[in-house]
Design a protein around this motif. Structure first.
Motif, PDB file in Angstrom:
ATOM      1  N   GLY A  89      39.815  46.849  34.333  1.00 48.49           N
ATOM      2  CA  GLY A  89      39.145  48.151  35.342  1.00 48.49           C
ATOM      3  C   GLY A  89      37.738  48.262  34.620  1.00 48.49           C
ATOM      4  N   LEU A  90      37.634  48.406  33.460  1.00 53.75           N
ATOM      5  CA  LEU A  90      36.364  48.583  32.738  1.00 53.75           C
ATOM      6  C   LEU A  90      35.184  47.452  33.499  1.00 53.75           C
ATOM      7  N   LEU A  91      35.652  46.282  33.183  1.00 53.43           N
ATOM      8  CA  LEU A  91      34.775  45.159  33.712  1.00 53.43           C
ATOM      9  C   LEU A  91      34.494  45.504  35.117  1.00 53.43           C
ATOM     10  N   VAL A  92      35.545  45.881  36.013  1.00 58.20           N
ATOM     11  CA  VAL A  92      35.193  46.044  37.275  1.00 58.20           C
ATOM     12  C   VAL A  92      34.223  47.095  37.688  1.00 58.20           C
ATOM     13  N   ILE A  93      34.241  48.128  36.808  1.00 57.06           N
ATOM     14  CA  ILE A  93      33.586  49.456  36.843  1.00 57.06           C
ATOM     15  C   ILE A  93      31.968  48.831  36.765  1.00 57.06           C
ATOM     16  N   LEU A  94      31.854  48.077  35.707  1.00 55.58           N
ATOM     17  CA  LEU A  94      30.537  47.666  35.399  1.00 55.58           C
ATOM     18  C   LEU A  94      29.983  46.558  36.442  1.00 55.58           C
ATOM     19  N   ALA A 111      35.857  57.276  42.247  1.00 56.23           N
ATOM     20  CA  ALA A 111      36.999  58.360  41.970  1.00 56.23           C
ATOM     21  C   ALA A 111      38.235  57.559  42.544  1.00 56.23           C
ATOM     22  N   TYR A 112      38.264  56.917  43.537  1.00 58.22           N
ATOM     23  CA  TYR A 112      39.447  55.984  44.189  1.00 58.22           C
ATOM     24  C   TYR A 112      39.839  55.115  43.179  1.00 58.22           C
ATOM     25  N   LEU A 113      39.015  54.233  42.366  1.00 60.12           N
ATOM     26  CA  LEU A 113      39.378  53.383  41.444  1.00 60.12           C
ATOM     27  C   LEU A 113      40.016  53.802  40.236  1.00 60.12           C
ATOM     28  N   PRO A 239      34.627  44.051  44.361  1.00 64.56           N
ATOM     29  CA  PRO A 239      35.373  44.662  42.896  1.00 64.56           C
ATOM     30  C   PRO A 239      36.792  45.095  43.293  1.00 64.56           C
ATOM     31  N   VAL A 240      37.182  45.698  44.484  1.00 63.54           N
ATOM     32  CA  VAL A 240      38.376  46.131  44.548  1.00 63.54           C
ATOM     33  C   VAL A 240      39.321  45.113  44.792  1.00 63.54           C
ATOM     34  N   SER A 241      39.059  43.888  45.407  1.00 69.37           N
ATOM     35  CA  SER A 241      39.888  42.727  45.330  1.00 69.37           C
ATOM     36  C   SER A 241      40.012  42.051  44.002  1.00 69.37           C
ATOM     37  N   ALA A 242      38.843  41.947  43.275  1.00 72.50           N
ATOM     38  CA  ALA A 242      39.083  41.429  42.019  1.00 72.50           C
ATOM     39  C   ALA A 242      40.162  42.476  40.978  1.00 72.50           C
ATOM     40  N   TYR A 243      40.114  43.629  41.316  1.00 75.15           N
ATOM     41  CA  TYR A 243      40.823  44.472  40.561  1.00 75.15           C
ATOM     42  C   TYR A 243      42.410  44.444  41.001  1.00 75.15           C
ATOM     43  N   LEU A 244      42.410  44.504  42.334  1.00 74.85           N
ATOM     44  CA  LEU A 244      43.916  44.840  42.865  1.00 74.85           C
ATOM     45  C   LEU A 244      44.714  43.641  42.920  1.00 74.85           C
TER      46      LEU A 244
END
Lengths: 931, 116
Positions: A89-94, A111-113, A239-244
Motif C-alpha cells: 500500500g505504501l509503495l502504491v501511494i508513492l 481517500a478511496y485507497l 496503481p489500483v490494479s497493482a494494489y487490488l
C-alpha cells in the motif's frame, strides 16, 4: 487496544488525504502515507509479543447476546497479510503520486485507497466472522470506487459495476455461509470456530456452509467461473490494479480460505471443490493470458491463473501444500505488484498498452526494462527468483497426490501444462515488449519515467531477488509463523533450499521453460486457433443482463405502482384478505366467553350515526364537501366513543387530530373541483363493493371475536408501575413519555420527516387557482372579515392558556404534549385563516422546519441526559417540590421530553397547514432553484 | 346529594335540553337559510350554557371547590358561536341563497365592484 488502531489509522488517513488534497500532490502523498506507515510500525512492534503467545486478541463487546463484538485478532497469517497490505500500500501511494496526472483528483484517489486499505486490514484482523464479513463487503464497495475512479470512461463504470455485482453477490453467499457456520459452532468468534473443526466437518449443514463460503471466496478471488470481473477491473488506474490484484482484493478470498482452513479443510468435498476449481482456474487463466494483446489484460489473466494455483494448493489438503500456498501468496504479491507498476510505467510513457504496438522498449527505457524482466522471470519461475521456489514446491506437491486414483498422474501433467503457458506469457511480456523490433505508431516517444516512480518497482524486484537467493534468511521466519497459523500450530518439515538436486519437480520446471518458449514463438497459431471462437465480452453480456433485469423490474413496478391510490388500496386490501382468510376460517368459535355489555340508547344512536355517516361518505364521495362533512361526523363519533369507554386522552387526541385533518382537507379541497365526474364503471363499482364488504366483514369479525374474549395484556404492569416508576397518574401519558419514550421519540421523528416531505412536495408545486367556485361566482372580496379577525385574535391567549393547561396537567390527568401541540397549532391556524399569511409573517416569523428540529433535539437530549447519571437512554426522573403560593407540585424530566413532543407537533402541523394554505399567496414555498 | 342540588341541576339540564331541542326543531322547520341560522346558535349559547351551569353546580358540590372549567367553556362558546353564525350568514349572502320574503335585504349583498 493497539490492534484496533491498525485498521483505524488508514481510516483516519482517508480523511487526511481528502483534507490535504489542496496542499499539492507531493505533500498530499506524504501526509497520506504517514498513518499507514505508523500502522506498519505498530504491526512490526507487535511481532515479539506474537512469537511468544501465538495470537493477540482484543475485544470490545457490543451486543454480546447476539455474538456481536468488535473483536480483533492478530496471528501469523494476519501478520503476513497486514505487512503485505500496508507495505505494498505504501509503495502504491508513492507510485500513484507520479502515475496520476494533474487532472486527476489526488485527494479523492488517496481517500478511496485508504478506505480500501482499512477494509482489507479489517478483514485480516477480524476476530469475529460477522465483523470480517462487514469489512469484506466494505472492500467490495471501496474497490468499486477505486475501479470507477475514472468515472468518465464507460468501461471503467461497467467494470466497476461488474466487479461490485459479482463480489457483492458472493459476499451475500458468504454471509449465509457464515451464519450457518456460526449456528454450527454456536459462536461467531474466530477462536471458537477454528477450534471446533471436527464438529463443523461432521455437521449435516457442513456441505451447505462450505459451498456458500466457497462461493464468497471464489467470487472474490476470481476463480473460474466467476473470474470474468477481474479483467474488466483493469479499467482502473494502474496503481489500483497493482494494489487490488497483487496483495489485496483478490487475495481476500485466498485469505479466507487460509483463515478457515483448520475449520473447513480436510474433507472430500473440500478437496474436490477447491482443488478442481483451482486447477481449472489455473489452466484457463494461463491459456487466456497468452491471447491478450493488452499488457494489463495479460497480467489480469495471469493473476487469475496464479490465484487458481494457490487455491489448488489449499485444496490439495496436505500440510506442505498449505505452506507452499502461503509462500506463493507472498511471492505472487511481490512480483505481480511490480509487474503491474512496470506495465503502468510503460502505459504512462508510451500512451498505449497494446503489445502489438509497443516493441523494442529496451532501447528507450533500459532500466525499467531490466526491472520488469526480472519480475516477469520470477512470474515464469526462473531459478534464483522467488517464483521458482514456490513453483517447485507446487510441482512437488502435485506429484504427491493420489486422489484421482489411477488418473492421479494427470495432475502433475496439467500443472506442467499450466507452467508452459505461464512461461509463454512471461516470455511474451519480456520479448514482445522490450525487444522484437521497433515501436509501431505510438502516441508518445517512450523514455525513462521520473526517478521516484521506479523506486517501488526497485524495492519489489529487489525482494524478488533476495527471496529467490536467500529464502531462509529473508522470508523463512515470516513463512513459518504464517503457515503455522494456517495449520493450527503444527508445521511440517520443509526446506527453502534453492537446489534440491535433480528431481522430478526440476524436470517439470525445465519442461515448462522449454514448452513455454516453444509456445511463445509459435503463438501466431494460437491466435489463429482462438479466432475461430466467437468473441465474448463479459462486461457487455453483464450490461445486457442488467438491462433486462432493469426492464423487467421497471415493468413490474409500472404495473404495481401506476400512481392510482385506489389501485394501491385495492392491492393492500386484497393482500389483507389473503392473509386473514385462512386464519379466520380456522377459528371455530366466533363468540368468546366474555359477557356482553348492556346495550344503551346513546351507544345505539352513536353507532347508528357512525353507520349513516360512513355510508354517506361513500354515497356522496363525488361531492367532496359533503363527503368531508360526513367524514368529520365519523371522526367525532369515534372520539365520543373513546370518551364513553374511559379513554379521555384518546378522545382529546382524536378530537384535535380530527380538527386538524378537516382543516387540511378543506385547504386541499380548494384546489380540487367541488364535484368530480363519474369515474368508475359499474363493473368496477361492483368489484369495489365486494372487496369493501369482504374487508368490512373480516374486520368486524375480528373485532367481535376479540372483544368477546378475555384479553390479557400488559396494561396491568403499566397501571401498577405508572405512579411509582414514572411519577404520573395518567398512565397513557406515562407510557408515552416514559415506558415507551423511545417509541415516541421515533414517532415524532417520523412526524417531522413527514412534514418536511410534504413541505418539499408543496415547494415544487404550481397549482391552478380557481378564481371562483363551480358556478362561476367569484370569491368574496372581503378576504379577512373583521369580526373573525378581531375575535380570533382575542381568542388566541385563551387558546394558548388552554394548551398550556393541557400540557402541564398531562402527566397526571388527561392531556400531554401531543394534544397541547395540536391545540396550539389549531389556534395559530385560525390566525392564519382570519388574518392571512402576510399579516402572520410580520408577527410570527418562525421557520417551522427549525422548530421541528428543535423539538426532536430537545426530546433526544432529554434521553441523552440520563447518560450523565449513568442511566440507560431516556430514564426519567421526578420529584415533588413545595413552592409557596403554588403549593405542592411535581417536576419530572419527562416534562422536558414532552416539551420536545409539543414543539415538534406544533412545528410539523403548522409546516403542513400553513404552507398548504400559503399556496394561494405570494408566500407559497418555492424550491431553491427558483429563488 | 341533597335534594335541592339535584333540583337545581335537573332544572338547568331540562331548560338546556329544551333549548337544544328547540334549536334542532328550528333548524328543520324554519323557512330559509337566514332564519334557520338563528336556531342552532341559540341552542349552542343558551342550551349548552344551561347544561354547563348544571354541570358546574354538580361538580362544585362533588369536588368541594368551585369548578371554573365550565366558565371557560361558556366563554369560548359565547365568543365563537356568533362569529361562526356571522361567517355563515356572510357566505350565504355571497352565494345569494334564496330567502323568505320577510328576510330579504338585498342591499346587504356584496357586489363585485372590480376584479382582483
Amino acid at each position: 487496544m493497539t490492534l484496533m488502531w491498525i485498521p483505524l489509522l488508514p481510516l483516519l488517513g482517508a480523511v487526511i488525504a481528502a483534507l490535504t488534497a489542496h496542499w499539492g500532490r507531493t505533500r498530499c502523498a506524504w501526509a497520506t502515507a504517514a498513518l499507514p506507515a505508523l500502522a506498519l510500525a505498530l504491526i512490526l512492534s507487535l511481532i515479539p509479543q506474537l512469537s511468544e503467545t501465538g495470537s493477540i486478541k482484543s475485544t470490545i463487546s457490543w451486543i454480546p447476546a447476539l455474538g456481536l463484538n468488535l473483536s480483533f485478532r492478530f496471528d501469523g497469517l494476519a501478520l503476513l497479510f497486514s505487512v503485505l497490505i500496508l507495505g505494498i500500500g505504501l509503495l502504491v501511494i508513492l507510485y500513484a503520486r507520479y502515475y496520476l496526472s494533474e487532472k486527476d483528483s489526488m485527494g479523492r484517489f488517496y481517500a478511496y485507497l485508504m478506505l480500501f486499505m482499512t477494509a482489507m486490514l479489517g478483514i485480516v484482523l477480524s476476530g469475529n466472522l460477522l465483523q470480517l464479513w462487514l469489512f469484506w463487503e466494505l472492500t467490495s464497495i471501496s474497490s468499486y470506487l477505486l475501479i470507477s475512479f475514472w468515472w468518465h470512461k464507460p468501461e471503467a463504470r461497467r467494470g466497476a459495476r461488474l466487479a461490485l455485482t459479482v463480489t457483492g453477490a458472493g459476499g451475500l453467499a458468504l454471509l449465509a455461509g457464515i451464519l450457518l457456520l456460526g449456528r454450527i459452532a454456536a459462536s461467531f468468534d474466530l477462536d471458537v470456530i477454528l477450534q471446533s473443526g471436527d464438529l463443523i466437518r461432521e455437521h449435516r449443514w457442513y456441505p451447505a456452509a462450505l459451498l456458500l463460503i466457497l462461493a464468497g471466496v471464489f467470487t472474490k478471488s476470481a476463480q473460474f467461473p466467476f473470474h470474468s470481473w477481474l479483467p474488466h477491473a483493469m479499467a482502473a488506474p494502474t496503481p489500483v490494479s497493482a494494489y487490488l490484484h497483487s496483495a489485496t482484493m483478490v487475495k481476500a478470498g485466498i485469505f479466507l480460505l487460509a483463515r478457515l482452513y483448520p475449520a473447513l479443510a480436510g474433507t472430500e468435498l473440500w478437496f474436490i471443490v477447491v482443488s478442481s476449481t483451482g486447477l481449472i482456474t489455473l489452466l484457463v487463466g494461463a491459456y487466456f493470458a497468452n491471447l491478450k494483446h493488452d499488457l494489463k489484460g495479460l497480467l489480469a489473466y495471469s493473476t487469475i491463473s496464479h490465484l487458481g494455483l494457490i487455491t489448488l494448493l489449499f485444496g490439495l489438503g496436505t500440510k506442505l501444500a498449505a505452506v507452499a500456498a502461503v509462500f506463493h501468496i507472498i511471492n505472487h504479491a511481490t512480483f505481480k505488484a511490480s509487474l503491474f507498476m512496470a506495465a503502468g510505467i510503460i502505459d504512462h510513457e508510451c500512451g498505449s498498452r497494446d503489445m502489438r504496438r509497443i516493441n523494442g522498449l529496451w532501447k528507450y527505457m533500459p532500466y525499467t526494462a531490466a526491472l520488469a524482466m526480472i519480475a516477469a522471470s520470477a512470474m515464469a519461475g526462473v531459478p534464483l527468483l522467488n517464483g521458482f521456489l514456490s513453483k517447485e514446491m507446487f510441482f512437488a506437491e502435485t506429484l504427491e497426490q493420489e486422489f484421482l486414483g489411477s488418473l492421479s498422474w494427470m495432475i502433475p501433467v496439467l500443472a506442467t501444462l499450466a507452467g508452459v503457458f505461464s512461461v509463454a506469457y512471461s516470455v511474451r511480456f519480456i520479448h514482445d515488449v522490450f525487444f522484437n523490433g521497433e515501436p509501431i505508431n505510438l502516441p508518445k516517444t517512450p523514455h525513462e519515467p521520473p526517478r521516484y516512480m521506479k523506486v517501488p518497482v526497485e524495492i519489489l524486484v529487489g525482494l524478488c531477488l533476495l527471496v529467490g537467493i536467500l529464502p531462509n534468511i529473508v522470508v523463512g521466519p515470516l513463512l513459518n509463523i504464517a503457515s503455522s497459523a494456517v495449520l493450527g500450530g503444527e508445521l511440517p518439515d520443509y526446506s527453502l533450499a534453492i537446489w534440491h538436486g535433480f528431481n522430478l519437480p526440476l524436470l517439470m520446471s525445465l519442461v515448462a521453460m522449454a514448452g513455454g518458449l516453444f509456445v511463445y514463438f509459435h503463438r501466431a497459431h494460437l491466435f489463429r486457433f482462438q479466432k475461430q471462437f466467437p468473441e465474448w465480452n463479459a462486461s457487455e453480456s453483464f450490461e445486457m443482463a442488467m438491462r433486462r433485469v432493469q426492464d423487467a423490474a421497471g415493468k413490474l413496478l409500472d404495473w404495481l405502482e401506476n400512481g392510482s391510490l385506489q389501485r394501491y388500496l385495492l392491492l393492500m386490501l386484497m393482500l389483507l384478505i389473503l392473509m386473514l382468510w385462512p386464519a379466520l376460517t380456522e377459528l371455530t368459535h366466533l363468540t368468546g366467553k366474555r359477557a356482553h355489555l348492556p346495550v344503551d340508547i346513546p351507544s345505539l344512536v352513536a353507532g347508528g350515526l357512525l353507520v349513516v355517516a360512513g355510508l354517506g361518505t361513500v354515497i356522496y364521495n363525488r361531492q367532496r364537501l359533503i363527503a368531508l362533512l360526513m367524514l368529520s361526523v365519523v371522526g367525532l363519533v369515534v372520539s365520543l366513543a373513546f370518551a364513553r369507554f374511559s379513554a379521555p386522552d384518546l378522545a382529546l387526541t382524536q378530537l384535535a387530530v380530527e380538527v386538524v385533518t378537516i382543516i387540511l382537507l378543506m385547504l386541499a379541497l380548494f384546489f380540487l373541483p367541488q364535484k368530480t365526474p363519474k369515474e368508475s364503471s359499474p363493473r368496477r363499482i361492483l368489484r369495489d363493493i365486494c372487496i369493501a364488504g369482504l374487508i368490512g366483514g373480516i374486520i368486524g369479525t375480528i373485532c367481535y371475536a376479540l372483544m368477546t374474549r378475555e384479553l390479557h395484556s400488559i396494561s396491568d404492569f403499566f397501571l401498577a408501575n405508572s405512579k411509582t416508576g414514572g411519577g404520573g397518574t395518567n398512565v397513557v401519558n406515562v407510557i408515552l413519555v416514559d415506558f415507551r419514550g423511545f417509541d415516541t421519540l421515533g414517532e415524532i421523528t417520523v412526524l417531522g420527516i413527514a412534514a418536511l416531505g410534504i413541505y418539499n412536495l408543496l415547494a415544487g408545486l404550481r397549482l391552478f387557482m380557481p378564481s371562483g367556485d363551480s358556478e362561476g361566482r367569484q370569491w368574496a372580496l372581503d378576504r379577512h372579515p373583521m369580526i373573525l379577525a378581531v375575535i380570533s385574535q382575542s381568542l388566541l391567549p385563551l387558546a394558548l392558556l388552554v394548551s398550556v393547561f393541557i400540557f402541564l396537567r398531562g402527566h397526571n390527568l388527561p392531556g400531554g404534549g401531543f394534544i397541547a401541540g395540536l391545540v396550539t397549532a389549531v389556534a395559530l391556524i385560525l390566525q392564519y385563516m382570519a388574518h392571512g399569511v402576510d399579516w402572520m409573517k410580520t408577527r410570527l416569523d418562525i421557520a417551522y422546519h427549525r422548530m421541528i428540529a428543535c423539538g426532536v433535539l430537545i426530546s433526544a437530549l432529554t434521553g441523552v441526559a440520563s447518560w450523565l447519571f449513568q442511566r440507560p437512554f431516556l430514564t426519567s426522573w421526578f420529584d415533588h417540590f413545595h413552592w409557596p403560593l403554588v403549593g405542592e407540585f411535581e417536576l419530572a424530566s419527562a416534562m422536558v421530553f414532552d416539551l420536545g413532543v409539543y414543539i415538534t407537533v406544533v412545528g410539523a402541523t403548522l409546516l403542513i397547514l400553513a404552507n398548504l394554505g400559503q399556496m394561494t399567496t405570494s408566500e407559497r414555498p418555492v424550491t431553491k432553484e427558483q429563488d | 346529594m341533597p335534594f335541592w342540588i339535584e333540583l337545581i341541576v335537573s332544572l338547568f339540564l331540562l331548560v338546556g335540553g329544551v333549548f337544544v331541542l328547540l334549536g334542532s326543531v328550528g333548524l328543520a322547520r324554519l323557512p330559509d337559510f337566514y332564519t334557520r341560522l338563528h336556531a342552532p346558535t341559540k341552542a349552542t349559547t343558551l342550551g349548552v350554557g344551561c347544561l354547563l351551569i348544571g354541570s358546574m353546580v354538580l361538580s362544585t358540590w362533588s369536588s368541594g371547590s368551585l369548578s371554573i372549567y365550565e366558565v371557560l367553556i361558556t366563554i369560548f362558546l359565547l365568543i365563537t358561536a356568533p362569529v361562526s353564525a356571522h361567517m355563515l350568514a356572510k357566505s350565504g349572502l355571497h352565494h345569494r341563497l334564496e330567502h323568505a320574503k320577510q328576510t330579504g335585504h338585498p342591499e346587504l349583498i356584496e357586489e363585485p365592484l372590480h376584479k382582483e
